[in-house]
Design an enzyme around this catalytic site. Structure first.
Site, short mmCIF file in Angstrom:
data_model
loop_
_atom_site.label_atom_id
_atom_site.label_comp_id
_atom_site.label_asym_id
_atom_site.label_seq_id
_atom_site.Cartn_x
_atom_site.Cartn_y
_atom_site.Cartn_z
CD1 TRP A 100 -2.41 -2.05 1.76
CD2 TRP A 100 -3.09 -0.96 -0.07
NE1 TRP A 100 -3.51 -2.69 1.26
CE2 TRP A 100 -3.95 -2.05 0.15
CE3 TRP A 100 -3.33 -0.12 -1.16
CZ2 TRP A 100 -5.03 -2.34 -0.68
CZ3 TRP A 100 -4.40 -0.40 -2.00
CH2 TRP A 100 -5.23 -1.51 -1.76
CG ASP A 175 -2.94 4.27 4.33
OD1 ASP A 175 -3.94 4.09 5.05
OD2 ASP A 175 -2.76 3.66 3.24
CE LYS A 199 -8.35 -2.60 4.58
NZ LYS A 199 -7.64 -1.77 3.62
C1 LIG Z 1 -7.10 -1.38 2.45
C2 LIG Z 1 -6.02 -0.39 2.42
C3 LIG Z 1 -5.95 0.60 1.42
C4 LIG Z 1 -6.93 0.68 0.28
O1 LIG Z 1 -8.11 1.24 0.70
P1 LIG Z 1 -9.30 1.55 -0.34
O2 LIG Z 1 -10.32 2.15 0.56
O3 LIG Z 1 -9.72 0.26 -0.97
O4 LIG Z 1 -8.78 2.52 -1.35
C5 LIG Z 1 -4.92 1.52 1.50
N1 LIG Z 1 -4.01 1.48 2.48
C6 LIG Z 1 -4.04 0.54 3.45
C7 LIG Z 1 -3.00 0.53 4.51
C8 LIG Z 1 -5.04 -0.41 3.44
O5 LIG Z 1 -5.08 -1.35 4.41
#
Ligand SMILES: *Cc1c(COP(=O)(O)O)cnc(C)c1O
Length: 363
Positions: A100, A175, A199
């Site tokens: 990611w 993030d 999540k």
């Molecule tokens: C799941 C995830 C993403 C992607 O998220 P989307 O909402 O599908 O764009 C980005 N960064 C991390 C760390 C993730 O776990």
């Protein structure tokens, strides 16, 4: 048969939240309407979105000079919005501790073909398939840079950043999609935090953005929807927001508060993940690919058996026994147990019993 959902996202939600949503589904708070049917300008929805923000502020200790936004496009759109809003004419550093983080960097590189700024990969552990976190020398960071971007929890690879690195005074943007509200962080350590909801917060379709106000002083960007400043001025209601997702997020925040807040959540997560790590560590059959114990994620625990054929057999038999979505990400294979806030302790106990039995049958 009890079903345990190990999905990495969209993921398990607290049963108490789903029951509350069910009870209120047809008639929200005496309004005679479902939240699904309401105007986002109604007084009922105003209370929902303000209530969600207030509880999140309390849970994370978000200071008054940070804005809280509920937006769309997921973390993936934030990969573009962040450089678009903050990096123009500057350097922007990226730490890739997982796929990611690398994607965030790749999107920045794409954008830099049309918007003038310089994305720089500050550190990456791609060559060892992200088995540990990247390191860097802080003197390599230009103090005039826009930001350093990092991922607090590497969802696919199972590592996490618990101590925010010294970035030579450059603002940190994180993030936090897969461990927001699962471990304690100090909001003041970041210029911006963002997290897709699916999540630890609620259903897909909404992303939480926590951004320091002084970052919102820049020039307008390409379009209103992509402009954090305009989204903040309109209190997340520039256009129709994902109202139902925000409503469920509010219920999840209230649930976390009722459990005892983020510190208690982290304690429970350490207990759950510790149980599984301890079992894997004493086993000669299973292993966890993360090299440093102190970098282990509390939220996502990848593990493998002695070979890919046995991994496939494990996934098949585990799924049949009610342990759903335990297959590892396609990029790394093996298995992955995602133990987010709503995942029950008993699920880990039962998984370990299944792992023991599988080991005895296949060792
Ligand atoms: C799941 C995830 C993403 C992607 O998220 P989307 O909402 O599908 O764009 C980005 N960064 C991390 C760390 C993730 O776990």
């Amino acid at each position: 048969m009890t079903i345990y959902n190990f999905s990495a996202g969209p993921a398990v939600l607290p049963k108490a939240v789903l029951e509350k949503a069910q009870a209120e589904f047809l008639n929200y708070d005496g309004s005679g309407m479902s939240v699904l049917e309401m105007s986002h300008r109604s007084k009922e929805f105003d209370q929902i979105i303000k209530g969600a923000e207030a509880t999140l502020r309390e849970l994370m200790g978000i200071p008054g000079h940070y804005k809280v936004l509920f937006l769309q496009g997921g973390a993936s759109l934030a990969f573009t919005m962040i450089p678009l809003n903050f990096a123009r004419g500057k350097k922007a550093y990226y730490l890739a501790g997982g796929l990611w983080g690398k994607k965030a960097y790749t999107e920045a590189v794409k954008l830099s073909k049309t918007i003038p700024f310089e994305p720089i990969l500050l550190g990456s552990t791609e060559e060892i398939t992200y088995a540990e976190l990247p390191s860097f020398d802080k003197v390599a960071i230009d103090p005039e840079a826009a930001y350093v971007h990092l991922t607090t929890n590497n969802t696919i690879e199972g590592t996490a950043v618990y101590t925010i690195p010294d970035t030579n005074g450059v603002p940190v943007i994180a993030d936090m999609s897969s461990n927001i509200l699962a471990a304690r962080y100090q909001v003041e350590d970041f210029a911006m935090i963002y997290a897709g909801a699916q999540k630890n917060i609620g259903p897909a379709g909404v992303i939480v953005v926590i951004v320091r106000e002084d970052l919102l002083a820049g020039e307008p960007v390409l379009s209103s929807m992509l402009d954090y400043r305009i989204q903040a001025e309109n209190e997340s209601l520039y256009n129709t927001p994902p109202a139902y997702s925000i409503y469920i997020a509010k219920l999840v925040f209230e649930w976390v508060k009722e459990i005892g807040g983020v510190d208690e959540m982290e304690r429970l997560n350490r207990e759950k993940s510790g149980l599984l790590y301890d079992y894997i560590d004493q086993s000669d059959f299973y292993s966890n690919p993360v090299r440093k114990v102190e970098e282990r994620s509390l939220a996502n625990i990848p593990f493998v058996s002695p070979n890919p054929d046995l991994d496939a057999k494990f996934v098949k038999e585990a799924t049949a026994a009610g342990f759903k979505n335990i297959k590892g990400h396609r990029s790394v294979g093996g298995m992955r147990a995602s133990l987010y806030n709503a995942f029950p302790y008993q699920g880990v106990v039962d998984l370990i019993a299944f792992m023991k039995k599988f080991e005895e049958e296949n060792a």
